[in-house]
Design an enzyme around this catalytic site. Structure first.
Site, PDB file in Angstrom:
ATOM      1  N   CYS A  74       0.890  -1.160   0.000  1.00  0.00           N
ATOM      2  CA  CYS A  74       0.000   0.000   0.000  1.00  0.00           C
ATOM      3  C   CYS A  74       0.924   1.205   0.000  1.00  0.00           C
ATOM      4  O   CYS A  74       1.518   1.530   1.017  1.00  0.00           O
ATOM      5  CB  CYS A  74      -0.926   0.036   1.217  1.00  0.00           C
ATOM      6  N   CYS A  82      -0.716   4.325   2.351  1.00  0.00           N
ATOM      7  CA  CYS A  82      -0.655   4.283   3.809  1.00  0.00           C
ATOM      8  C   CYS A  82      -0.391   2.856   4.254  1.00  0.00           C
ATOM      9  O   CYS A  82       0.746   2.405   4.263  1.00  0.00           O
ATOM     10  CB  CYS A  82      -1.901   4.872   4.456  1.00  0.00           C
ATOM     11  N   SER A  83      -1.421   2.115   4.577  1.00  0.00           N
ATOM     12  CA  SER A  83      -1.191   0.782   5.124  1.00  0.00           C
ATOM     13  C   SER A  83      -2.417  -0.100   4.922  1.00  0.00           C
ATOM     14  O   SER A  83      -2.708  -0.952   5.743  1.00  0.00           O
ATOM     15  CB  SER A  83      -0.861   0.890   6.614  1.00  0.00           C
ATOM     16  N   CYS A  84      -3.159   0.105   3.841  1.00  0.00           N
ATOM     17  CA  CYS A  84      -4.323  -0.733   3.562  1.00  0.00           C
ATOM     18  C   CYS A  84      -3.852  -2.183   3.437  1.00  0.00           C
ATOM     19  O   CYS A  84      -2.827  -2.458   2.812  1.00  0.00           O
ATOM     20  CB  CYS A  84      -5.010  -0.280   2.278  1.00  0.00           C
TER      21      CYS A  84
END
Lengths: 120, 208
Positions: free
Chosen positions: B110, B113-115
């Protein structure tokens, strides 16, 4: 990411999900508010993205939950659900409550000695 | 029994970490407004600390390996196929399963961000959320894989999938040779978290 870093990280299959309890609380607040419809997950991802892509963000991701909390605060203030001044006032109240709580006992906001005066 | 050891009777102040105090402040405000309740927060924490993790994804992979009709369903509609095993996303996100083949290895990142596919993998590891992985997985996937100790055959392409808030990817690694006919339970042991992100492959039977 150095070779040893990657190797060390790749090998940790059972690492703790959160390194400190407040991280878990900050995480859960976001999940709960999203489920309640306070913000969509896309709105959240945008807010978090802006935070983690900030030039000051730690290169190793160690401040990830600091960024997470800043994103949450920012989003709630932006939506007018929370006033920044209230966050600051209550943060100070929690610090005072902690200092006033004898060691080994649970820290409660009621322990804040200035509660009556500040009214937070 | 006598307590003859010395208790420490100094009245130490409690100190809250600055971040801990901020979270509590926010939680206090939101609770007072009726937007969250403490019990719900505790349940969410417990779920993600103990109940949701890569075992869920390993179950999906093992089932795909041993049941061709499930693999087919997973290809067509991963969201529904995964939900049929009881692993539903909480944020209403869609899932896509990307199958590794001899020609193509899949890698998930991702960049924004941090999906991450929480429902099947739990919460992401630290390196997944860190800037070096997020930026380099796209620019130099082979270099990143090498740092994870994964050297792919030259003829195998790497395809990088960039997750979003709406769409999360689950890599279905190739089933290791010599495991045909194994039970789902046994196959599950071969599926590591990293093999479902794409920074590893499934374990060989002798390594599991």
């Amino acid at each position: 990411m150095s070779r040893s870093e990657a190797a060390a990280l790749a090998g940790t299959r059972d690492e703790a999900v959160f390194s400190e309890p407040w991280q878990a609380e900050a995480f859960a607040l976001v999940v709960a508010l999203n489920e309640r419809g306070v913000f969509s997950w896309t709105e959240w991802a945008d807010a978090l993205s802006a935070q983690v892509r900030h030039p000051d963000a730690a290169a190793d991701g160690s401040d990830y939950y600091d960024r997470w909390l800043a994103a949450l605060e920012g989003l709630l203030v932006h939506k007018g659900l929370v006033a920044q001044a209230d966050v600051e006032a209550l943060t100070a109240a929690w610090h005072r409550a902690a200092h006033a709580t004898p060691h080994g006992q649970p820290i409660l906001l009621e322990n804040d000695p200035m509660q009556a005066e500040t009214g937070v | 029994m006598a307590h003859d050891h010395d208790h420490d009777h100094h009245h130490h102040d409690n100190d809250l970490d600055p971040m801990a105090a901020r979270v509590r402040a926010l939680e206090t405000i939101l609770t007072r407004k009726g937007l969250v309740d403490t019990a719900a927060i505790d349940t969410i924490v417990e779920t993600y600390e103990t109940k949701v993790g890569p075992r869920n994804g390993a179950h999906v992979v093992a089932k795909a390996w041993s049941d061709p009709s499930f693999a087919d369903w997973l290809r067509r509609d991963a969201t529904a196929a995964i939900a049929s095993l009881g692993y539903a996303g909480r944020q209403g996100e869609h899932m896509q399963a990307v199958f590794n083949t001899a020609e193509t290895h899949n890698l998930v990142v991702c960049t924004l961000c941090s999906c991450y596919p929480w429902s099947v993998l739990g919460l992401p590891p630290v390196w997944y959320k860190a800037p070096p992985y997020r930026s380099r997985a796209v620019l130099d996937p082979r270099g990143v894989l090498a740092e994870f100790g994964l050297i792919l055959p030259e003829g195998q392409k790497v395809r990088v999938w960039d997750s979003t808030a709406e769409l999360r990817y689950l890599v279905i690694p190739m089933q290791p040779d010599g495991t045909e006919g194994w039970s789902e339970d046994r196959l599950t042991e071969l599926v590591s978290r990293d093999s479902m992100i794409g920074t590893a492959v499934a374990l060989a039977p002798e390594a599991a």
